[in-house]
Design an enzyme around this catalytic site. Sequence first.
Site, mmCIF file in Angstrom:
data_model
loop_
_atom_site.group_PDB
_atom_site.id
_atom_site.type_symbol
_atom_site.label_atom_id
_atom_site.label_comp_id
_atom_site.label_asym_id
_atom_site.label_seq_id
_atom_site.Cartn_x
_atom_site.Cartn_y
_atom_site.Cartn_z
ATOM 1 N N GLY A 214 0.891 -1.250 -0.029
ATOM 2 C CA GLY A 214 -0.023 -0.044 0.111
ATOM 3 C C GLY A 214 0.701 1.311 -0.059
ATOM 4 O O GLY A 214 2.172 1.190 -0.382
ATOM 5 N N ASN A 215 0.186 2.444 0.120
ATOM 6 C CA ASN A 215 1.052 3.507 0.636
ATOM 7 C C ASN A 215 0.500 4.416 1.369
ATOM 8 O O ASN A 215 -0.707 4.268 2.125
ATOM 9 C CB ASN A 215 0.964 4.519 -0.887
ATOM 10 C CG ASN A 215 -0.387 4.675 -1.395
ATOM 11 O OD1 ASN A 215 -1.092 5.557 -0.954
ATOM 12 N ND2 ASN A 215 -0.912 3.952 -2.646
ATOM 13 N N ARG A 216 1.049 5.768 1.746
ATOM 14 C CA ARG A 216 0.492 6.248 2.909
ATOM 15 C C ARG A 216 -0.569 7.522 2.613
ATOM 16 O O ARG A 216 -0.942 8.042 3.469
ATOM 17 C CB ARG A 216 1.724 7.152 3.387
ATOM 18 C CG ARG A 216 2.898 6.467 3.768
ATOM 19 C CD ARG A 216 4.112 7.442 4.498
ATOM 20 N NE ARG A 216 5.207 6.457 4.472
ATOM 21 C CZ ARG A 216 5.379 5.795 5.792
ATOM 22 N NH1 ARG A 216 4.318 5.800 6.590
ATOM 23 N NH2 ARG A 216 6.647 5.149 5.952
ATOM 24 N N SER A 217 -1.154 7.314 1.684
ATOM 25 C CA SER A 217 -2.274 8.386 1.126
ATOM 26 C C SER A 217 -3.467 8.123 2.239
ATOM 27 O O SER A 217 -3.823 6.832 2.634
ATOM 28 C CB SER A 217 -2.898 7.976 -0.146
ATOM 29 O OG SER A 217 -4.243 8.571 -0.392
ATOM 30 N N ALA A 280 -4.176 7.838 -4.829
ATOM 31 C CA ALA A 280 -2.810 7.220 -4.947
ATOM 32 C C ALA A 280 -2.731 6.030 -5.313
ATOM 33 O O ALA A 280 -2.820 4.822 -4.577
ATOM 34 C CB ALA A 280 -2.004 7.447 -3.677
#
Length: 417
Positions: A214-217, A280
Amino acid sequence: MDIPDRCEALRGARVVLGVSGGIAAYKAVEVCRRLMDAGAHVSPVLTRGATRFIAPLTFSALASEPARTTLYDGPEPIPHTRLGQDADLVVVAPATARLLGSYAAGISSDLLTATLIATRAPVLVCPAMHTEMWEHPSVVENLAVLRRRGVHVLDPEAGRLAGGDAGKGRLASPAAIVEAATAILGSKLSLLGVRALVTAGGTREPLDPVRFIGNRSSGKQGHAIADELARRGAHVVLITTTDRQGPPGAEVVRVGTASEMERAVLAHRDCSDVVVMAAAVADFRPKVAAATKIKKGDGVPDIVLEATPDILAALGATPVAGQLLVGFAAETAGSREALLGAARSKLAAKHVDLVVANDVAAPGVGFSHDTNEVIIVGADGSSTDVPLTSKTAVAGAVVDAITARLSPPPHTSKELT
Ligand code: CTP
């Protein structure tokens, strides 16, 4: 499709309800309740005088947020700027002679007057006082100054006043106050009839049933844009990976992966006047997601990645006539020039009309923060810098840029009156 009309103007609107110290302060409770019933987000602010007439707890129990009473002792360091910047409307009911005088003179001696001076939102003041005060030249002149500056004034009614007196000066009825608030916000519904598709949040690409890439969005900026579009009257479809609430009246589609987001976007894009890809989206995903949990005992797995579909690029490659396409560029550019360059490259490569670029390595910018700093870059060569501010204010600037480019132009407020 339900298109909101002027009666819907309060739905989702952020209203600061200012209450100053007069006997009519109790009627502000009814105003608060009616604003809430109409779907507004109400933030009450009471002056010290108001708290002598009515308890802040009463407002806290009814409103969207606890009542604020002070500039200094609350949890927020600068509550007035946040309240002022985020507001769609500030209503002061009742507005005393002192409050009107301070506001007209620019004296920000308490949280309410500071908020009034810090806001760019429309302001509705509803005076209430004894007839002698209402007719005093100082009050008459202060109101004339405020009217000249664009402040909306809802005159008091004639009737019974405190202490057994009668005459002009009684606070307008809660119904009339809410009606005036609706009319002010209704004239701001510049995107009535516009259909907007917004994506928000980071996608999660599964490795196995319990793990993902995943990502930090946080989805905050995408949601703020969806909220702002809805607030201006657009019909919003919000495709989000988060569990945040969507704007009132919006169609919310919850997705997890890039593929799910792609399917949802393609299902809705043909009937959208504007598509805002604020999500994102992961660029890569595991080629194979294990059907059962990968066990530690089986050793360190070799994870092979593959590219996800680039949704924005696909939309840009198959344009829909008259549709505005807005992309985001989250970069770690290091300088304004590098950020602008990256945004322009992305804009050209993906054939979009607007790119909202931010440098996520800069302090207070991007993922998880409540603030952001962006450059809005247009295919027409334009660029608009939005210095560090709340994500709500950034959303306002993005929606301004969208509104200016929609074709055909959306309704003007004149047509709506
Ligand atoms: N985007 C998309 N689908 C993807 C990846 C990104 O639709 N698979 C969209 C995002 O929603 C955003 C824009 O493309 O509006 C920019 O995404 P970003 O990841 O910042 O840029 P990339 O095109 O992936 O390029 P790079 O990795 O070189 O920054």
